[in-house]
Design a protein around this motif. Sequence first.
Motif, PDB file in Angstrom:
ATOM      1  N   GLN A 222      15.533   5.254   7.574  1.00 51.86           N
ATOM      2  CA  GLN A 222      14.931   4.560   6.709  1.00 51.86           C
ATOM      3  C   GLN A 222      14.107   3.197   7.511  1.00 51.86           C
ATOM      4  O   GLN A 222      15.140   2.823   8.221  1.00 51.86           O
ATOM      5  CB  GLN A 222      15.926   4.045   5.684  1.00 51.86           C
ATOM      6  CG  GLN A 222      17.016   3.272   6.213  1.00 51.86           C
ATOM      7  CD  GLN A 222      18.108   3.002   5.039  1.00 51.86           C
ATOM      8  OE1 GLN A 222      17.753   2.557   3.916  1.00 51.86           O
ATOM      9  NE2 GLN A 222      19.394   3.457   5.445  1.00 51.86           N
ATOM     10  N   LYS A 223      13.133   2.680   6.842  1.00 51.94           N
ATOM     11  CA  LYS A 223      12.733   1.341   7.383  1.00 51.94           C
ATOM     12  C   LYS A 223      13.246   0.282   6.702  1.00 51.94           C
ATOM     13  O   LYS A 223      12.887  -0.844   7.080  1.00 51.94           O
ATOM     14  CB  LYS A 223      11.188   1.513   7.636  1.00 51.94           C
ATOM     15  CG  LYS A 223      10.574   2.615   8.344  1.00 51.94           C
ATOM     16  CD  LYS A 223       9.282   2.383   8.909  1.00 51.94           C
ATOM     17  CE  LYS A 223       8.742   3.998   9.377  1.00 51.94           C
ATOM     18  NZ  LYS A 223       8.176   4.765   8.382  1.00 51.94           N
TER      19      LYS A 223
ATOM     20  N   VAL B  39       0.821  -1.118   0.037  1.00 51.25           N
ATOM     21  CA  VAL B  39       0.077   0.062  -0.005  1.00 51.25           C
ATOM     22  C   VAL B  39       0.795   1.330  -0.013  1.00 51.25           C
ATOM     23  O   VAL B  39       1.768   1.346   1.026  1.00 51.25           O
ATOM     24  CB  VAL B  39      -0.959   0.097   1.413  1.00 51.25           C
ATOM     25  CG1 VAL B  39      -1.794   1.169   1.127  1.00 51.25           C
ATOM     26  CG2 VAL B  39      -1.878  -1.447   1.393  1.00 51.25           C
ATOM     27  N   SER B  40       0.812   2.268  -1.029  1.00 50.05           N
ATOM     28  CA  SER B  40       1.505   3.351  -0.861  1.00 50.05           C
ATOM     29  C   SER B  40       0.636   4.319  -0.942  1.00 50.05           C
ATOM     30  O   SER B  40      -0.446   4.622  -1.445  1.00 50.05           O
ATOM     31  CB  SER B  40       2.381   3.328  -2.213  1.00 50.05           C
ATOM     32  OG  SER B  40       3.024   4.374  -2.126  1.00 50.05           O
TER      33      SER B  40
ATOM     34  N   THR C 207      12.956  -0.678   3.146  1.00 46.55           N
ATOM     35  CA  THR C 207      12.604  -1.114   1.757  1.00 46.55           C
ATOM     36  C   THR C 207      13.495  -0.880   0.814  1.00 46.55           C
ATOM     37  O   THR C 207      13.605  -1.667  -0.411  1.00 46.55           O
ATOM     38  CB  THR C 207      11.087  -0.669   1.600  1.00 46.55           C
ATOM     39  OG1 THR C 207      10.925   0.760   1.816  1.00 46.55           O
ATOM     40  CG2 THR C 207      10.072  -1.623   2.177  1.00 46.55           C
TER      41      THR C 207
HETATM   42  C1  6PG Z   1       4.429   4.755   0.581  1.00 42.45           C
HETATM   43  C2  6PG Z   1       5.970   4.792   1.172  1.00 42.45           C
HETATM   44  C3  6PG Z   1       5.816   4.335   2.628  1.00 42.45           C
HETATM   45  C4  6PG Z   1       7.208   4.269   3.363  1.00 42.45           C
HETATM   46  C5  6PG Z   1       7.620   5.366   4.242  1.00 42.45           C
HETATM   47  C6  6PG Z   1       9.007   5.445   4.890  1.00 42.45           C
HETATM   48  O1  6PG Z   1       4.844   4.279  -0.618  1.00 42.45           O
HETATM   49  O2  6PG Z   1       3.596   5.354   0.941  1.00 42.45           O
HETATM   50  O3  6PG Z   1       6.985   4.343   0.620  1.00 42.45           O
HETATM   51  O4  6PG Z   1       5.419   2.934   2.365  1.00 42.45           O
HETATM   52  O5  6PG Z   1       7.285   3.091   4.256  1.00 42.45           O
HETATM   53  O6  6PG Z   1       7.271   6.587   3.581  1.00 42.45           O
HETATM   54  O7  6PG Z   1       9.744   4.904   4.251  1.00 42.45           O
HETATM   55  P1  6PG Z   1      11.324   5.012   4.546  1.00 42.45           P
HETATM   56  O8  6PG Z   1      11.230   5.144   6.281  1.00 42.45           O
HETATM   57  O9  6PG Z   1      11.999   3.713   4.389  1.00 42.45           O
HETATM   58  O10 6PG Z   1      11.884   6.144   3.981  1.00 42.45           O
END
Ligand code: 6PG
Length: 472
Positions: free
Chosen positions: A260-261, A128-129, A263
């Motif tokens: 960053q998480k 989901v974005s 991905t």
């Molecule tokens: C999206 C983003 C979202 C993402 C965060 C933070 O498509 O809505 O990609 O899913 O997890 O914005 O990501 P980072 O912490 O890795 O920058």
Amino acid sequence: MQADIGLIGLGTMGSMLAMNIADNDFTVAVHNRTASRIPDFLDEAGALAERMTGHEDLADFVAAIAKPRNIILMVPAGAPVDAQIEKLRPHLDDDDMIIDTGNANFHDTQRRAAEAEAEGHPYLGVGVSGGAEGARFGPSMMVGGPEAEWERVRPIMEAIAAKFDGSPCVARLGDGGAGHFVKTVHNGIEYADMQLIAEAYGVMRDGLGMTAEAIGEVFDRWNGGPLQSYLIEISGKVATAEDERTGRPVLDIILDRAGQKGTGRWTAIESQMLGAPVPVIEAAVAARNLSAMRELRLQGAETYGAPDRRLTTDEVTIDTLEQALIAGKILCYAQGFDLLNRASAEYGWGLPMPRIAEIWRAGCIIRSAMLSDMAAALSEDPARNLALAPGFAARIRDTIDGLRKTAITAQAAALPVPALTSAVGYFDTLTSERTTANMLQAQRDYFGAHSFERVDQDGSHHGPWLGQHLKD
Ligand code: 6PG
């Protein structure tokens, strides 16, 4: 009331998704690990709470959903998903389906889908974005799982998805982890797009000495042209925002240490595993990591002193910078789509390449004007590198000099532009009839007898050095 769907996890994204579902006239049962959040959420939902029921007890929650049950999990990716599935499992009937909408690692989704199937439970992994706003008013969603299960939730998913020209930005892309893989690559492209923009910002700030406000105006202008995109739009907005406490531009008081998480990192890892290079994305991940090593950077700055990083607009104009971003963006998407193609073949997903570009046109973080043209190019030939599609080749021909000039000039002035320079390196390699890998092959054969192919003869061969240096 028997709810149309259930949702577990009332953090920001889960709350917004539940409200979106109710807003589209579906009924939703909600549950959260921390029970006190449930009444608070129902309060926040206001009139939408009429189409919601809150349940502290998991068994009550499951019982409140119409059979066969569809249950969305919006909990932090990783161990919490497994823990929640574990708790849920004893309450589920055979045909009940779990839908993981978090940012899961696709390997986890492949495993969870296989485990669920073995137990007779259907499973969907959905990327989901669109952040909180997307979740509330229409995200872009990338679905992985069996066709029949997708059809079960399709009406709800299409209703809550973002719309581009009336068409919902959600699609089933393949089995198992296909949806989460595509979401991972979406995020890799997101990292690269953000880094390219940040580097252009750096050239304007440190090279051209522009204020945040002036830079914001440039982004606003660019957003009216070929670079039109959500990320350029918000870059303009953040550049012109003022800090309430100091009255200074907010950008100037934000510490230059990126989080960053993971991905983006996963995209780089998967590209390495599949042998489908995404160097601009890798450069973006590395830049984030280096930004986070602030102490090291401070020591580096102290050890080597501050170079004069100023440029003149004779050296790099704003138009040159715009060209650099156009070429850089096309090249990083070309890499991302190549990786998707490779993964599709490896995992047998049959990813619908043009459809992926289409569902990224609204709702998601990387939505941009260029995606319609990308969808068209991928419809003509889904496996062709985007840089070779005639329309994009023409754009790259028009802009590659701007990219090259920006990268060279910035580097000559000691401005760090790793993603821009990596885009140049990728382009130059991609267009090389003859690379220098013959040297690598010779070295490999010399030290390890790995053999090489000849330009004038089939088969595998060794050099005259074989055995010789062992005798020397
Ligand atoms: C999206 C983003 C979202 C993402 C965060 C933070 O498509 O809505 O990609 O899913 O997890 O914005 O990501 P980072 O912490 O890795 O920058």
